[in-house]
Scaffold this active site. Structure first.
Site, short mmCIF file in Angstrom:
data_model
loop_
_atom_site.label_atom_id
_atom_site.label_comp_id
_atom_site.label_asym_id
_atom_site.label_seq_id
_atom_site.Cartn_x
_atom_site.Cartn_y
_atom_site.Cartn_z
N CYS A 259 24.81 27.28 23.39
CA CYS A 259 26.26 27.53 23.91
C CYS A 259 27.31 26.44 23.58
CB CYS A 259 26.23 27.44 25.35
SG CYS A 259 24.97 28.63 25.84
N TYR A 303 30.41 26.55 26.05
CA TYR A 303 31.08 27.90 26.19
C TYR A 303 32.63 27.80 25.93
CZ TYR A 303 27.26 30.36 28.24
OH TYR A 303 26.05 31.17 28.53
N TRP A 321 31.53 25.13 31.02
CA TRP A 321 29.94 25.50 31.42
C TRP A 321 29.19 24.35 31.44
CZ3 TRP A 321 25.76 25.15 28.33
CH2 TRP A 321 24.47 25.56 28.84
N TYR A 522 23.84 39.84 26.68
CA TYR A 522 24.07 38.45 26.46
C TYR A 522 23.15 37.67 25.66
CZ TYR A 522 24.89 34.14 29.33
OH TYR A 522 25.41 32.83 29.64
N HIS A 523 23.93 36.78 24.99
CA HIS A 523 23.21 35.82 23.86
C HIS A 523 23.11 36.43 22.63
CE1 HIS A 523 22.41 32.46 27.07
NE2 HIS A 523 23.35 32.52 26.51
N HIS A 609 27.85 34.04 21.43
CA HIS A 609 28.44 34.45 22.83
C HIS A 609 29.77 35.37 22.64
CE1 HIS A 609 25.87 31.09 24.11
NE2 HIS A 609 25.86 31.39 25.36
CU LIG Z 1 24.99 31.15 26.99
#
Ligand SMILES: [Cu+2]
Ligand SMILES: *[C@@H]1O[C@H](CO)[C@@H](O)[C@H](O)[C@H]1NC(C)=O
Ligand SMILES: *[C@@H]1O[C@H](CO)[C@@H](O)[C@H](O)[C@H]1NC(C)=O
Ligand SMILES: *[C@@H]1O[C@H](CO)[C@@H](O)[C@H](O)[C@H]1NC(C)=O
Ligand SMILES: *[C@@H]1O[C@H](CO)[C@@H](O)[C@H](O)[C@H]1NC(C)=O
Length: 668
Positions: A259, A303, A321, A522-523, A609
């Site tokens: 991230c 993030y 994050w 997600y991801h 992301h």
């Molecule tokens: Cu993540």
């Protein structure tokens, strides 16, 4: 594809029953189910007495197929083949490694091929490298028909020189085992084609192109899980030419790169900042094929987004994050002096969304676009847009209006498909990071002078609402939107959007293209490759043996790679480029093998992301033609033509792009 709620209820009930019967049957998928194996047979190139091929079909993960070791070994490659006794429409393969506390024979590099008659075999529908552990490996590919399926092991996963292969169980998946395979037809190539699946020993949550042609992917401190550790990162390098996927643990930079912000610098080095280890910076240098530690961030971040600006420095902002909540104003990295400098005037407040999760979510994944005069335009995901001026001692910011009536669009996409004219397409996203309905909204942003509010036009909506999708600038100026889900919920594969959509800026229309084989939520990531295909990979990273973990990627051939009759288009060929290292404004010539309609440059991409601030497309004007020698001039503004590596594409009159030639744009 639509799934009814009673179908889900049925699955959940089934799942509970099955789980009490056997811990080895893991969760079901809404897009595929394991075909009943009754009556199936297995054969292999060899086996040790007592470890026959049939053991992979007996439902007992402690009994295994194993190649010989006594009295002698047999060397790799090995293969094991399943006869399903009749043809099915198939779309997935499950390999369960031995589960008897041993690991000899765990399969590493491999291919999967199909046959309907046991004599003609397909090209690999999957290749890659499996992780060396005993978790079940389930991969999906585009639906096709087969009676026979063969797993060929090229290496052993645990030991480079070990000669063995072993397998506990094999299952084959179908979208619907009752489908008549003689009535199956793949989608027409006018919708493009999702081709081979590449299996990976990690969930590829982040990835970037390198100058050597290798693509570097990484997950977190573990291949399938994040958050519990620091100081290292699991990576995999894929070489599309050799098809080899090589795992590597990076610990010398003491950086769990899960991230992070990612930017490709002027020398094509992958600069990764923050993330789980929120102040660390690591740089991958393709020429040395290794990672080095760079100066730490002043403010811990995860993030956040970052962008390489016109002068080659890297700007970053946001990222609550990780490293504490709030106050994540901008800072800038100078690769020359290896220093991060805080820019207190690049205030994060104006770009916050109104997320239900507070600032922890509100300053995430900014849509940053480096532009003229070393400026950075922030197009979202907040409904408000802003200009950041990263020059001077402190930097500054200026409001740039709103994206028409678009709400906050967290984890949506923004793609600069024409940097010369300052054109950005935005698509999807959701008001809140989680438990939030995504939109299908799309907008065109036309940047004018730096500091001015840009013109914003609402465009036709996509056919599918989506967040966590990925947007990719294609060489011809169209933009591909891949994956995502219509109700944003991290770590789930619910409400997946399988359909790919393509935006055509000349008609301002969206076209729905072929379905991807697996949810990419997600991801997940997507990247344009130099051969003008697109990879889409990853999703998950939520713990061992979770069905949302996608240890794979799949390669898409857009419609421009096919003729009307469905066969592969003949690609124009770039024979010679007069210079491959240039500064903005420079003139050069490109010699091709035939008539070329247009040329474009697409900058090498990096993705995690939903963010890819590295890619952008620059259309090139042809100023003269002499036979097949074309005179071209690069745009003069380094804020349009950001330094670093670019893919030069020649596109013929049928719209077919060449394979790209690598161009290095030097800082002015
Ligand atoms: Cu993540
Ligand atoms: C089989 O291979 C293993 C691993 O390379 C080796 O240790 C073993 O001695 C070999 N066995 C025979 C019988 O050659
Ligand atoms: C599975 O792998 C884990 C981790 O290496 C190991 O602890 C466990 O014993 C293995 N289980 C079986 C049944 O092989
Ligand atoms: C950005 O800031 C610098 C330093 O304060 C200033 O000289 C420059 O004019 C600004 N750029 C723009 C486009 O406003
Ligand atoms: C976002 O979250 C807030 C606060 O929980 C809620 O009021 C709002 O309805 C949510 N918006 C969407 C679109 O889910």
């Amino acid at each position: 594809m639509h799934f009814h709620s009673n179908f889900w209820t049925f699955k959940v009930l089934c799942l509970q029953t099955i789980l009490t019967l056997s811990q080895f049957v893991s969760a079901q998928y809404s897009w595929a189910s394991s075909i009943d194996r009754t009556g199936w047979t297995a054969t292999a190139d060899s086996y040790q007495e007592g470890y026959e091929p049939a053991k992979v079909l007996d439902g007992d993960p402690q009994t295994i197929w194993h190649t010989p070791w006594n009295p002698t070994n047999k060397s790799l490659p090995h293969w094991i083949q399943i006869d399903m006794k009749k043809a099915y429409v198939v779309n997935g393969f499950r390999y369960k490694p031995r589960f008897d506390h041993g690991s000899n024979g765990n399969i590493g590099q491999h291919t999967i091929t199909l046959s309907n008659d046991e004599s003609t075999w397909s090209n690999p529908i999957q290749f890659g490298t499996y992780l060396n552990d005993n978790t079940t490996k389930t991969t999906f590919f585009s639906s096709t028909t087969a009676r026979y399926i063969r797993l060929t092991a090229l290496t052993e996963a645990q030991g480079q020189n070990n000669p063995w292969s072993s397998v506990a169980e094999i299952e084959v998946y179908s979208p619907d085992a009752s489908m008549d395979p003689s009535e199956f037809a793949p989608p027409p190539t006018s919708q493009g084609r999702w081709d081979v699946t590449v299996s990976m020993p990690i969930v590829p949550v982040a990835g970037a192109l390198t100058e050597t042609g290798d693509i570097v992917f990484w997950s977190a401190y573990l291949p399938d899980e994040f958050g519990g550790g620091t100081g290292s990162t699991q990576t995999s390098v894929w070489n599309p030419e050799s098809q080899i996927v090589t795992p590597r643990t990076i610990s010398n930079t003491q950086h769990d790169m899960f991230c992070p912000g990612i930017s490709l610098d002027a020398n094509g080095r992958i600069t990764v900042m923050g993330g789980n280890d929120n102040k660390r910076t690591s740089i991958y240098s393709p020429d040395s094929s290794g990672w080095i530690a760079a100066a730490p961030l002043n403010v811990g971040r995860g993030y956040q987004s970052s962008a390489t600006v016109a002068d080659g420095r890297i700007f970053t902002i946001g990222g609550s994050w990780s490293g504490g909540h709030g106050g994540k104003n901008g800072e800038i990295y100078d690769p020359g002096s290896n220093t991060w400098t805080l820019l207190s005037g690049c205030d994060v407040e104006p770009m916050l969304t109104n997320d239900a999760g507070g600032v922890y979510r509100a300053d995430n994944h900014a849509w940053l676009f480096a532009y003229k005069s070393s400026s950075v335009f922030q197009a979202g995901p907040s409904r408000k847009m802003n200009w950041y001026n990263v020059s001077g001692d402190t930097g500054s910011w200026k409001a740039a209006g709103t994206r028409a009536s678009d709400p906050d669009s967290m984890c949506g996409n923004a793609v600069m498909f024409d940097a010369v004219n300052g054109l950005i397409l935005t698509a999807g996203g959701s008001p809140n990071y989680s438990d939030s309905d995504a939109t299908a909204n799309t907008h065109l942003i036309e940047l004018g002078a730096v500091g001015d509010a840009p013109a914003v036009t609402q465009l036709p909506s996509m056919s599918h609402a989506r967040a966590f999708a990925n947007g990719v600038a294609l060489p011809d100026g169209t933009v591909l939107i891949v994956g995502g889900q219509s109700h944003a919920e991290p770590f789930t594969d619910t409400t997946p959007v399988f359909a790919t959509e393509l935006f055509n800026p000349s008609t301002r229309e969206w076209t729905t293209l072929a379905n991807i084989a697996v949810p990419r939520t997600y991801h997940s990531i997507a990247l344009l490759l130099p051969d003008a295909t697109v990879l889409s990979g990853g999703g998950g990273l939520n713990g061992h043996d979770r069905p949302e973990n996608h240890f794979d990627l799949q390669v898409f051939s857009p419609p421009y790679l096919f003729k009307d009759d469905g066969t592969r288009a003949v690609r124009p060929v770039v024979v010679l480029v007069s210079q491959t290292e240039m500064t903005p404004g420079q003139a050069f010539t490109v010699t091709t093998d035939g008539v070329i309609a247009t040329f474009s440059l697409v900058r090498y991409g990096s993705a995690t992301h939903t963010v890819n601030t590295d890619q952008r497309r620059v259309p090139l004007e042809v100023s003269g033609r002499l036979g097949t020698v074309h005179s071209l001039t690069l745009p003069e503004d380094p804020g349009v033509l950001i330094p670093g590596y670019w893919m030069l594409f020649a596109i013929n009159e049928a719209g077919v792009p060449s394979v790209a030639t690598k161009i290095k744009v030097l800082p002015p």
